[in-house]
Design a protein around this motif. Structure first.
Motif, PDB file in Angstrom:
ATOM      1  N   SER A 137      16.097   5.239  53.868  1.00  0.00           N
ATOM      2  CA  SER A 137      15.250   5.290  55.061  1.00  0.00           C
ATOM      3  C   SER A 137      15.965   4.641  56.228  1.00  0.00           C
ATOM      4  N   GLU A 138      15.762   5.222  57.401  1.00  0.00           N
ATOM      5  CA  GLU A 138      16.374   4.675  58.616  1.00  0.00           C
ATOM      6  C   GLU A 138      15.745   3.345  58.956  1.00  0.00           C
ATOM      7  N   GLU A 139      16.545   2.422  59.450  1.00  0.00           N
ATOM      8  CA  GLU A 139      16.051   1.112  59.851  1.00  0.00           C
ATOM      9  C   GLU A 139      15.072   1.265  61.012  1.00  0.00           C
ATOM     10  N   ILE A 140      13.889   0.630  60.900  1.00  0.00           N
ATOM     11  CA  ILE A 140      12.855   0.768  61.931  1.00  0.00           C
ATOM     12  C   ILE A 140      13.298   0.137  63.242  1.00  0.00           C
ATOM     13  N   ILE A 141      13.854  -1.056  63.163  1.00  0.00           N
ATOM     14  CA  ILE A 141      14.298  -1.775  64.362  1.00  0.00           C
ATOM     15  C   ILE A 141      15.815  -1.844  64.337  1.00  0.00           C
ATOM     16  N   SER A 142      16.441  -1.371  65.392  1.00  0.00           N
ATOM     17  CA  SER A 142      17.893  -1.404  65.448  1.00  0.00           C
ATOM     18  C   SER A 142      18.389  -2.832  65.657  1.00  0.00           C
ATOM     19  N   SER A 143      19.649  -3.025  65.414  1.00  0.00           N
ATOM     20  CA  SER A 143      20.232  -4.365  65.526  1.00  0.00           C
ATOM     21  C   SER A 143      20.182  -4.881  66.962  1.00  0.00           C
ATOM     22  N   SER A 144      20.383  -3.987  67.949  1.00  0.00           N
ATOM     23  CA  SER A 144      20.346  -4.430  69.346  1.00  0.00           C
ATOM     24  C   SER A 144      18.947  -4.878  69.746  1.00  0.00           C
ATOM     25  N   VAL A 145      17.927  -4.121  69.308  1.00  0.00           N
ATOM     26  CA  VAL A 145      16.549  -4.514  69.613  1.00  0.00           C
ATOM     27  C   VAL A 145      16.207  -5.827  68.924  1.00  0.00           C
ATOM     28  N   ARG A 146      16.698  -5.988  67.696  1.00  0.00           N
ATOM     29  CA  ARG A 146      16.431  -7.234  66.976  1.00  0.00           C
ATOM     30  C   ARG A 146      17.030  -8.432  67.707  1.00  0.00           C
ATOM     31  N   ILE A 147      18.224  -8.264  68.258  1.00  0.00           N
ATOM     32  CA  ILE A 147      18.870  -9.361  68.999  1.00  0.00           C
ATOM     33  C   ILE A 147      18.049  -9.712  70.236  1.00  0.00           C
ATOM     34  N   LEU A 148      17.573  -8.698  70.949  1.00  0.00           N
ATOM     35  CA  LEU A 148      16.753  -8.961  72.139  1.00  0.00           C
ATOM     36  C   LEU A 148      15.473  -9.688  71.773  1.00  0.00           C
ATOM     37  N   LEU A 149      14.848  -9.302  70.667  1.00  0.00           N
ATOM     38  CA  LEU A 149      13.629  -9.989  70.235  1.00  0.00           C
ATOM     39  C   LEU A 149      13.909 -11.441  69.888  1.00  0.00           C
ATOM     40  N   VAL A 150      15.002 -11.696  69.211  1.00  0.00           N
ATOM     41  CA  VAL A 150      15.354 -13.071  68.855  1.00  0.00           C
ATOM     42  C   VAL A 150      15.586 -13.905  70.107  1.00  0.00           C
ATOM     43  N   VAL A 151      16.297 -13.331  71.084  1.00  0.00           N
ATOM     44  CA  VAL A 151      16.559 -14.064  72.335  1.00  0.00           C
ATOM     45  C   VAL A 151      15.248 -14.348  73.066  1.00  0.00           C
ATOM     46  N   ALA A 152      14.344 -13.362  73.119  1.00  0.00           N
ATOM     47  CA  ALA A 152      13.068 -13.555  73.818  1.00  0.00           C
ATOM     48  C   ALA A 152      12.231 -14.637  73.141  1.00  0.00           C
ATOM     49  N   ILE A 153      12.163 -14.609  71.821  1.00  0.00           N
ATOM     50  CA  ILE A 153      11.383 -15.618  71.089  1.00  0.00           C
ATOM     51  C   ILE A 153      11.987 -17.002  71.270  1.00  0.00           C
ATOM     52  N   ALA A 154      13.311 -17.080  71.202  1.00  0.00           N
ATOM     53  CA  ALA A 154      13.965 -18.368  71.386  1.00  0.00           C
ATOM     54  C   ALA A 154      13.707 -18.929  72.781  1.00  0.00           C
ATOM     55  N   THR A 155      13.761 -18.068  73.789  1.00  0.00           N
ATOM     56  CA  THR A 155      13.482 -18.503  75.169  1.00  0.00           C
ATOM     57  C   THR A 155      12.051 -19.010  75.300  1.00  0.00           C
TER      58      THR A 155
END
Length: 317
Positions: free
Chosen positions: A236-254
């Protein structure tokens, strides 16, 4: 009818034996004039290629000719389709409709001719099944169970001319992530016989690439590994791409850092210094008499009655 055929067959054999004997007992032949690096390979079930290099000391006008036979009971056959180099010299041969016989050794003979020299010959016995290059398995499919995370890999054995048994083959399986096909192999397995294999996925949110190749097992089948199959994609294709995951991590950390900073400023009193309170504006209507509707109406009536009394007094005068 039989006698002429026998005579022709005997003549061919005598010619071949004469060439062999001349080559074998040739004391005047040029040393190192025979071919070198002779090899043959059978592929796609019934095709065979043989190649060689000219002798190191062979004259430039040397030409080579290939003869072969399945066994001593079969006719010798000359190559019908030679492979030539840039100078027109035969350096190989292509054969079609080759059938592998496992019980006997095929015989190959390459002799040469030159205008000014006698050329040594080269001969070799080969078991044809040992030089066969096996094709990869066909009809490879992968079906995954989304609940158990198990994937069933199925295939069909490669086709060869002298065996149709599954137990005669072994298979190598390698699996990689689709997003990193040149990276590290995530799974590898070698299976003896059979036509199915179970693979347990470690990551259900990834797509995979699978490749397989074949070698001989217990039977008289080539033990050399064949070519890899084309990659087969599954998973199955990954639901969230790696680039989107990085942006989410940065937003949560901020967001976390901002919350911590606010709590720190409030606790230390720096919040009021950084963000002083803005005084509220004065109420323009503060101190005015009560604006109750009933009260205003009674006051208005009293004022009207007073005015009327004053007017009456003026009229009497």
């Amino acid at each position: 009818m039989i006698a002429p055929l026998a005579f022709i067959f005997l003549t061919q054999w005598m010619l071949l034996i004469t060439r062999l004997c001349v080559g074998w007992h040739c004391t005047d032949c040029m040393n190192s004039s025979a071919i070198e690096n002779f090899s043959c390979v059978i592929y796609n079930v019934s095709l065979m290629n043989c190649t060689w290099q000219a002798g190191r000391n062979a004259p430039e006008d040397t030409q080579y000719f290939l003869y072969w036979q399945y066994s001593r009971y079969d006719d010798a056959m000359e190559c019908e389709l030679y492979i030539k180099d840039e100078n027109g010299r035969n350096t190989g041969c292509r054969f079609q409709n080759v059938t592998i016989q496992t019980a006997v050794d095929a015989y190959f003979l390459v002799n040469g001719s030159s205008n000014g020299s006698l050329i040594q010959f080269y001969n070799k016995y080969i078991k044809l099944y040992k030089i066969e290059k096996l094709m990869p398995p066909s009809n490879i499919t992968v079906n995954c169970d989304e609940i158990k995370n198990d994937c069933i890999i199925q295939w069909q054995r490669p086709q060869i001319s002298h065996s149709n048994k599954d137990k005669c083959f072994k298979y190598e399986i390698i699996i990689k992530y689709k997003d990193n096909p040149e990276g590290k192999i995530k799974y590898t397995s070698i299976q003896e016989g059979g036509n199915s294999h179970i693979f347990e996925r470690s990551n259900t949110r990834k797509k995979y690439l699978l490749k397989m190749r074949t070698a001989g097992g217990a039977c008289l089948v080539s033990s050399a590994w064949g070519d890899w199959s084309p990659p087969v994609e599954f998973g199955s294709e990954e639901i969230i791409s790696s680039s989107v995951r990085i942006l989410l991590v940065v937003a949560i950390a901020t967001l976390v850092v901002a919350i911590i900073a606010i709590l720190f400023y409030k606790r230390t009193g720096c919040w009021k210094a950084a963000f002083p309170e803005i005084p509220e504006p004065k109420n323009a209507f503060h101190g005015l008499p009560d604006t109750n509707a009933e009260l205003m109406e009674s006051k208005l009536q009293s004022l009207t009655s007073e005015n009327e009394e004053i007017l009456v007094v003026d009229i009497v005068k």
